[in-house]
Design a protein around this motif. Structure first.
Motif, short mmCIF file in Angstrom:
data_model
loop_
_atom_site.label_atom_id
_atom_site.label_comp_id
_atom_site.label_asym_id
_atom_site.label_seq_id
_atom_site.Cartn_x
_atom_site.Cartn_y
_atom_site.Cartn_z
N TRP A 1 0.86 -1.19 0.00
CA TRP A 1 0.00 0.00 0.00
C TRP A 1 0.89 1.23 0.00
O TRP A 1 1.73 1.39 0.89
CB TRP A 1 -0.88 0.02 1.25
N TYR B 1 0.09 5.32 -0.41
CA TYR B 1 -0.93 6.34 -0.63
C TYR B 1 -0.59 7.61 0.14
O TYR B 1 0.23 7.60 1.04
CB TYR B 1 -2.33 5.82 -0.27
N ASN C 1 -3.61 -7.36 -8.82
CA ASN C 1 -4.08 -6.17 -9.53
C ASN C 1 -3.24 -4.96 -9.15
O ASN C 1 -2.73 -4.87 -8.04
CB ASN C 1 -5.55 -5.89 -9.19
N TYR D 1 -3.67 -0.93 -8.82
CA TYR D 1 -4.64 0.15 -8.74
C TYR D 1 -3.90 1.47 -8.66
O TYR D 1 -2.99 1.62 -7.86
CB TYR D 1 -5.53 -0.01 -7.50
N SER D 2 -4.30 2.43 -9.46
CA SER D 2 -3.74 3.78 -9.41
C SER D 2 -4.89 4.75 -9.65
O SER D 2 -5.47 4.77 -10.72
CB SER D 2 -2.65 3.94 -10.47
N ASP D 3 -5.22 5.53 -8.64
CA ASP D 3 -6.30 6.50 -8.82
C ASP D 3 -6.07 7.74 -7.98
O ASP D 3 -5.20 7.77 -7.12
CB ASP D 3 -7.66 5.87 -8.50
#
Length: 118
Positions: free
Chosen positions: A87, A89, A107, A109-111
């Motif tokens: 993680w 972030y 997976n 995830y990039s947002d």
């Protein structure tokens, strides 16, 4: 606080990393959850140290928490092997963020990224 006598004794006899590990585990752990122990090294302030700090080649059976770092120059994180999830972030980077050679078996995830450069 370490007494001057204890500081001198450590200086004379030497303190290995293994000695430091034992001291940390004996004095800075607490019960966490379901019988797990938690080594608490939070809030160490090295801002008066004019040099670099290396925290590398660590092997951790449980979780490794790295958060709320304030770094005046460059933060290097590389060659991580993670058995479950990684993680990352809430990063604020004044210059460039490099991410390279990632191998993800699950997976990626990039947002919610804000990029002001090219």
């Amino acid at each position: 606080m370490l007494t001057e006598e204890l500081r001198q004794q450590i200086k004379e006899t030497g303190l290995t990393k293994e000695d430091l590990k034992i001291i940390l585990l004996d004095n800075f752990t607490r019960n966490y959850k379901k019988g797990k122990r938690f080594l608490d090294l939070t809030s160490l302030n090295f801002s008066d140290f004019d040099g670099d700090i290396a925290i590398a080649w660590m092997k951790v059976k449980g979780n490794l928490f790295q958060s709320n770092q304030t770094v005046g120059e460059t933060l290097y994180q590389h060659s991580q092997k993670v058995g479950c999830e990684l993680w990352q972030y809430d990063q604020e980077v004044k210059e460039n963020l490099y991410q390279k050679d990632q191998k993800v078996q699950g997976n990626l995830y990039s947002d919610e990224s804000k990029i002001e450069g090219k």
